[in-house]
Design a protein around this motif. Structure first.
Motif, mmCIF file in Angstrom:
data_model
loop_
_atom_site.group_PDB
_atom_site.id
_atom_site.type_symbol
_atom_site.label_atom_id
_atom_site.label_comp_id
_atom_site.label_asym_id
_atom_site.label_seq_id
_atom_site.Cartn_x
_atom_site.Cartn_y
_atom_site.Cartn_z
ATOM 1 N N LEU A 290 13.369 -1.983 7.395
ATOM 2 C CA LEU A 290 11.862 -1.128 7.715
ATOM 3 C C LEU A 290 12.147 -0.148 7.785
ATOM 4 C CD1 LEU A 290 9.496 -3.704 9.101
ATOM 5 C CD2 LEU A 290 10.602 -3.800 6.871
ATOM 6 N N GLU A 291 12.100 0.683 6.538
ATOM 7 C CA GLU A 291 12.172 2.422 6.886
ATOM 8 C C GLU A 291 10.641 3.122 6.236
ATOM 9 O OE1 GLU A 291 14.537 3.757 2.818
ATOM 10 O OE2 GLU A 291 15.353 4.140 4.438
ATOM 11 N N LEU A 292 10.148 4.034 6.710
ATOM 12 C CA LEU A 292 8.552 5.065 5.920
ATOM 13 C C LEU A 292 8.749 5.618 4.503
ATOM 14 C CD1 LEU A 292 6.899 6.152 9.469
ATOM 15 C CD2 LEU A 292 6.595 4.599 8.407
ATOM 16 N N THR A 293 8.123 5.137 4.032
ATOM 17 C CA THR A 293 7.919 6.436 2.637
ATOM 18 C C THR A 293 7.608 7.512 2.876
ATOM 19 O OG1 THR A 293 5.281 5.423 2.238
ATOM 20 C CG2 THR A 293 6.925 4.165 1.306
ATOM 21 N N GLU A 294 7.509 8.306 2.426
ATOM 22 C CA GLU A 294 6.880 9.617 2.043
ATOM 23 C C GLU A 294 5.722 9.678 2.389
ATOM 24 O OE1 GLU A 294 5.578 13.247 2.681
ATOM 25 O OE2 GLU A 294 8.566 12.293 2.690
ATOM 26 N N ARG A 295 4.662 8.520 1.999
ATOM 27 C CA ARG A 295 3.595 8.410 2.327
ATOM 28 C C ARG A 295 3.415 7.943 4.055
ATOM 29 N NH1 ARG A 295 -1.407 4.225 0.455
ATOM 30 N NH2 ARG A 295 -2.938 5.071 0.826
ATOM 31 N N GLY A 296 4.400 6.620 4.193
ATOM 32 C CA GLY A 296 4.349 6.355 5.772
ATOM 33 C C GLY A 296 4.779 7.844 6.880
ATOM 34 N N ARG A 297 5.630 8.689 5.944
ATOM 35 C CA ARG A 297 6.043 9.447 7.130
ATOM 36 C C ARG A 297 4.444 10.575 7.198
ATOM 37 N NH1 ARG A 297 10.911 8.506 4.513
ATOM 38 N NH2 ARG A 297 10.330 10.073 3.037
ATOM 39 N N ALA A 298 4.381 10.680 5.461
ATOM 40 C CA ALA A 298 2.771 12.302 6.248
ATOM 41 C C ALA A 298 1.592 11.037 6.935
ATOM 42 C CB ALA A 298 2.184 11.880 4.458
ATOM 43 N N ALA A 299 1.652 10.093 6.987
ATOM 44 C CA ALA A 299 0.372 9.592 7.655
ATOM 45 C C ALA A 299 1.756 9.588 9.103
ATOM 46 C CB ALA A 299 0.337 7.818 7.661
ATOM 47 N N THR A 300 2.389 9.045 9.823
ATOM 48 C CA THR A 300 2.723 9.501 10.665
ATOM 49 C C THR A 300 2.979 11.221 11.188
ATOM 50 O OG1 THR A 300 4.489 7.868 10.762
ATOM 51 C CG2 THR A 300 5.372 9.166 12.301
ATOM 52 N N ARG A 301 3.052 11.780 10.294
ATOM 53 C CA ARG A 301 2.628 13.305 10.163
ATOM 54 C C ARG A 301 1.353 13.865 10.701
ATOM 55 N NH1 ARG A 301 6.848 13.911 6.891
ATOM 56 N NH2 ARG A 301 4.434 14.139 5.172
ATOM 57 N N THR B 286 0.742 -0.798 -0.395
ATOM 58 C CA THR B 286 -0.218 -0.342 -0.386
ATOM 59 C C THR B 286 0.949 1.407 0.411
ATOM 60 O OG1 THR B 286 -0.272 0.364 1.900
ATOM 61 C CG2 THR B 286 -2.104 -1.454 1.086
ATOM 62 N N GLY B 287 2.579 1.258 -0.115
ATOM 63 C CA GLY B 287 3.380 2.408 -0.185
ATOM 64 C C GLY B 287 3.684 2.543 0.776
ATOM 65 N N TYR B 288 3.053 2.627 2.281
ATOM 66 C CA TYR B 288 3.753 2.895 3.201
ATOM 67 C C TYR B 288 5.671 2.402 3.453
ATOM 68 C CZ TYR B 288 -0.348 4.333 3.787
ATOM 69 O OH TYR B 288 -2.343 5.515 3.947
ATOM 70 N N LEU B 289 5.603 1.386 3.021
ATOM 71 C CA LEU B 289 6.884 0.644 3.745
ATOM 72 C C LEU B 289 7.578 0.864 2.431
ATOM 73 C CD1 LEU B 289 6.731 -1.494 6.539
ATOM 74 C CD2 LEU B 289 6.989 0.895 6.684
ATOM 75 N N ASP B 290 9.211 0.635 2.724
ATOM 76 C CA ASP B 290 9.970 0.062 1.757
ATOM 77 C C ASP B 290 10.973 -0.537 2.714
ATOM 78 O OD1 ASP B 290 9.243 0.697 -1.300
ATOM 79 O OD2 ASP B 290 10.338 2.714 0.492
ATOM 80 N N ARG B 291 11.481 -1.928 1.800
ATOM 81 C CA ARG B 291 12.407 -2.803 3.029
ATOM 82 C C ARG B 291 13.512 -2.386 2.249
ATOM 83 N NH1 ARG B 291 8.905 -7.850 1.258
ATOM 84 N NH2 ARG B 291 7.304 -7.335 2.443
ATOM 85 N N ARG B 292 15.103 -2.464 2.195
ATOM 86 C CA ARG B 292 16.349 -2.470 2.291
ATOM 87 C C ARG B 292 16.769 -3.286 2.651
ATOM 88 N NH1 ARG B 292 19.411 1.128 5.465
ATOM 89 N NH2 ARG B 292 18.369 2.065 6.481
ATOM 90 N N PRO B 293 18.141 -3.580 2.072
ATOM 91 C CA PRO B 293 19.190 -4.527 2.703
ATOM 92 C C PRO B 293 19.394 -4.457 4.338
ATOM 93 C CG PRO B 293 19.696 -4.601 -0.227
ATOM 94 C CD PRO B 293 19.050 -3.159 0.729
#
Length: 146
Positions: free
Chosen positions: A93-104, A76-83
């Motif tokens: 795990l890290e928040l995407t811009e959408r995840g950061r917007a939801a957090t704000r 749903t575009g809230y998270l990304d996974r990185r190595p």
């Protein structure tokens, strides 16, 4: 009712009320697909260096349940996974811009939800309450404030 039971009942009631009010306000900001558990997940992820296993521990769920939650939030575009730099099998795990917007949005919702408490108690008592709860909270703040 003795003070210990009264405190327990009041804290639980306020907690449930606060979670529901934040959820309602976040939904009204355009994040209708989120549930309260997502906010608790975002809090751990925003703190940094979170893997799915860390998230499972934080939420008190199985690794499989956390993996499903992560998959849904990635989809749903809230998270990304990185190595993970130190573990080839793990992913951070890290928040995407959408995840950061939801957090704000959740941060603003929390401020709005507790504004009546601040007004009812007055600034000095409200500040003292925050200080007292910070002292007795088992882990202190769970993420930085942006």
């Amino acid at each position: 009712m003795d003070d210990a039971l009264a405190l327990s009942a009041l804290v639980l009631a306020l907690s449930g009320q606060l979670v529901q009010e934040i959820h309602t306000r976040v939904s009204q900001q355009g994040f209708e697909d989120l549930r309260p558990v997502h906010g608790f997940a975002f809090a751990r992820i925003a703190a940094g260096d979170a893997t799915t296993a860390d998230l499972a521990e934080h939420l008190g769920v199985t690794k499989q349940a956390a993996a499903q939650l992560v998959a849904d939030l990635v989809r749903t575009g809230y998270l990304d996974r990185r190595p993970h730099p130190g573990d080839a099998r793990a992913r951070l795990l890290e928040l995407t811009e959408r995840g950061r917007a939801a957090t704000r949005a959740a941060d603003q919702a929390a401020r709005s939800a507790v504004a009546p408490w601040r007004e009812a108690l007055g600034e000095a008592r409200f500040t003292a309450l925050v200080s007292d709860l910070t002292r007795i909270a088992p882990r202190g703040p769970i993420r930085p404030v942006w």
